[in-house]
Design a protein around this motif. Structure first.
Motif, PDB file in Angstrom:
ATOM      1  N   THR A   1       2.590   0.416 -20.357  1.00  0.00           N
ATOM      2  CA  THR A   1       3.412   1.236 -19.471  1.00  0.00           C
ATOM      3  C   THR A   1       3.593   0.582 -18.117  1.00  0.00           C
ATOM      4  N   THR A   2       2.544  -0.079 -17.644  1.00  0.00           N
ATOM      5  CA  THR A   2       2.616  -0.750 -16.343  1.00  0.00           C
ATOM      6  C   THR A   2       3.696  -1.814 -16.334  1.00  0.00           C
ATOM      7  N   PHE A   3       3.746  -2.644 -17.367  1.00  0.00           N
ATOM      8  CA  PHE A   3       4.741  -3.707 -17.400  1.00  0.00           C
ATOM      9  C   PHE A   3       6.147  -3.164 -17.636  1.00  0.00           C
ATOM     10  N   ILE A   4       6.261  -2.116 -18.423  1.00  0.00           N
ATOM     11  CA  ILE A   4       7.573  -1.494 -18.619  1.00  0.00           C
ATOM     12  C   ILE A   4       8.107  -0.970 -17.294  1.00  0.00           C
ATOM     13  N   LYS A   5       7.258  -0.268 -16.552  1.00  0.00           N
ATOM     14  CA  LYS A   5       7.703   0.301 -15.280  1.00  0.00           C
ATOM     15  C   LYS A   5       7.909  -0.784 -14.234  1.00  0.00           C
ATOM     16  N   ALA A   6       7.073  -1.823 -14.270  1.00  0.00           N
ATOM     17  CA  ALA A   6       7.233  -2.911 -13.304  1.00  0.00           C
ATOM     18  C   ALA A   6       8.568  -3.618 -13.510  1.00  0.00           C
ATOM     19  N   CYS A   7       8.913  -3.896 -14.752  1.00  0.00           N
ATOM     20  CA  CYS A   7      10.183  -4.568 -15.032  1.00  0.00           C
ATOM     21  C   CYS A   7      11.368  -3.705 -14.610  1.00  0.00           C
ATOM     22  N   ALA A   8      11.248  -2.387 -14.822  1.00  0.00           N
ATOM     23  CA  ALA A   8      12.332  -1.487 -14.428  1.00  0.00           C
ATOM     24  C   ALA A   8      12.461  -1.403 -12.910  1.00  0.00           C
ATOM     25  N   ALA A   9      11.335  -1.583 -12.212  1.00  0.00           N
ATOM     26  CA  ALA A   9      11.342  -1.422 -10.757  1.00  0.00           C
ATOM     27  C   ALA A   9      11.550  -2.724 -10.005  1.00  0.00           C
ATOM     28  N   LEU A  10      11.695  -3.834 -10.712  1.00  0.00           N
ATOM     29  CA  LEU A  10      11.851  -5.133 -10.046  1.00  0.00           C
ATOM     30  C   LEU A  10      12.988  -5.172  -9.016  1.00  0.00           C
ATOM     31  N   PRO A  11      14.136  -4.545  -9.290  1.00  0.00           N
ATOM     32  CA  PRO A  11      15.212  -4.590  -8.283  1.00  0.00           C
ATOM     33  C   PRO A  11      14.805  -3.950  -6.954  1.00  0.00           C
ATOM     34  N   GLU A  12      13.854  -2.995  -6.993  1.00  0.00           N
ATOM     35  CA  GLU A  12      13.416  -2.329  -5.766  1.00  0.00           C
ATOM     36  C   GLU A  12      12.198  -2.996  -5.138  1.00  0.00           C
ATOM     37  N   TYR A  13      11.606  -3.967  -5.845  1.00  0.00           N
ATOM     38  CA  TYR A  13      10.411  -4.629  -5.311  1.00  0.00           C
ATOM     39  C   TYR A  13      10.802  -5.500  -4.124  1.00  0.00           C
ATOM     40  N   THR A  14      10.183  -5.257  -2.980  1.00  0.00           N
ATOM     41  CA  THR A  14      10.570  -5.944  -1.745  1.00  0.00           C
ATOM     42  C   THR A  14       9.824  -7.248  -1.537  1.00  0.00           C
ATOM     43  N   GLY A  15       8.777  -7.479  -2.309  1.00  0.00           N
ATOM     44  CA  GLY A  15       7.974  -8.673  -2.115  1.00  0.00           C
ATOM     45  C   GLY A  15       6.850  -8.487  -1.125  1.00  0.00           C
ATOM     46  N   ALA A  16       6.702  -7.266  -0.594  1.00  0.00           N
ATOM     47  CA  ALA A  16       5.599  -6.983   0.321  1.00  0.00           C
ATOM     48  C   ALA A  16       4.297  -6.949  -0.464  1.00  0.00           C
ATOM     49  N   GLY A  17       3.355  -7.800  -0.097  1.00  0.00           N
ATOM     50  CA  GLY A  17       2.125  -7.900  -0.876  1.00  0.00           C
ATOM     51  C   GLY A  17       2.348  -8.769  -2.098  1.00  0.00           C
ATOM     52  N   SER A  18       1.274  -9.053  -2.822  1.00  0.00           N
ATOM     53  CA  SER A  18       1.365  -9.919  -3.990  1.00  0.00           C
ATOM     54  C   SER A  18       1.828  -9.136  -5.210  1.00  0.00           C
ATOM     55  N   LEU A  19       2.361  -9.868  -6.197  1.00  0.00           N
ATOM     56  CA  LEU A  19       2.729  -9.227  -7.460  1.00  0.00           C
ATOM     57  C   LEU A  19       1.518  -8.572  -8.106  1.00  0.00           C
ATOM     58  N   ARG A  20       0.375  -9.234  -8.026  1.00  0.00           N
ATOM     59  CA  ARG A  20      -0.829  -8.654  -8.624  1.00  0.00           C
ATOM     60  C   ARG A  20      -1.173  -7.315  -7.990  1.00  0.00           C
ATOM     61  N   SER A  21      -1.142  -7.252  -6.657  1.00  0.00           N
ATOM     62  CA  SER A  21      -1.455  -5.993  -5.979  1.00  0.00           C
ATOM     63  C   SER A  21      -0.458  -4.907  -6.363  1.00  0.00           C
TER      64      SER A  21
END
Length: 208
Positions: free
Chosen positions: A60-80
């Protein structure tokens, strides 16, 4: 996923990986999963304490992460960022299992007697010990055996380093309740790990 072969150095930093993900590069997606899945799974397992449920949280984490990538601002690391998503998913799963995490199954470890009995057996705070890799593995294994109410608090406070107030908001309880549960969780860990630590100390005495 296990059968896929890819050179992880294709995206040797997170900026390159993120650019590939946003372009829709299939190799970037595979690299993303291979690089972070073990870390996210370990965090999920520490939180929910069950391998099958941790696998569900991972997916579920990876599904939601992939869906939210357009909104990811790059603040902090991908791991965090992934850890935060996994934590939210894990907490949601625990809430579904139990409308409210309670202390009924924990037993009374809050008395001064319990603390005074346990403290001399192990003066080291287990949640903060990071120098000894073997001990760290023992601690993580012990955390997965804690009851939900204790495990969640110690993961959020001592592994994810959320503040008491942030932890309270995540769990929907008071800061005072967080402090009580964290205290009990640390005591329980000391109790679970006392035999291991005593064996290590005995071996050190023999080696000296």
């Amino acid at each position: 996923m296990a059968g896929l072969t890819i050179d992880l150095s294709l995206y040797d930093d997170e900026e390159a990986l993120l650019a590939g993900l946003r372009r829709g590069d299939p190799d970037a997606c595979t690299c993303f999963v291979k690089r972070f899945a073990p870390l996210v799974y370990a965090r999920a397992l520490h939180l929910v304490g069950d391998a099958d449920e941790a696998e569900n949280v991972l997916q579920t984490t990876f599904i939601k992460a992939c869906a939210a990538l357009p909104e990811y601002t790059g603040a902090g690391s991908l791991r965090s960022w992934l850890y935060r998503i996994a934590s939210n998913e894990g907490l949601m799963l625990l809430r579904q299992k139990r409308a409210q995490l309670d202390l009924d199954e924990i037993g009374d470890l809050s008395s001064e007697t319990s603390l005074s009995q346990l403290a001399p057996r192990w003066a080291v705070d287990p949640a903060r010990t990071v120098l000894d890799e073997e001990l760290r593995r023992e601690i993580m294994q012990a955390i997965t055996t804690l009851p939900d109410a204790l495990r969640v608090v110690i993961v959020l406070r001592d592994i994810e380093h959320l503040s008491t107030e942030e932890t309270a908001r995540q769990l929907g309880i008071s800061p005072a309740a967080v402090k009580v549960r964290l205290h009990r969780a640390r005591l329980r860990l000391r109790e679970l790990l006392a035999r291991y630590v005593e064996a290590v100390e005995e071996q050190r005495d023999v080696d000296q």
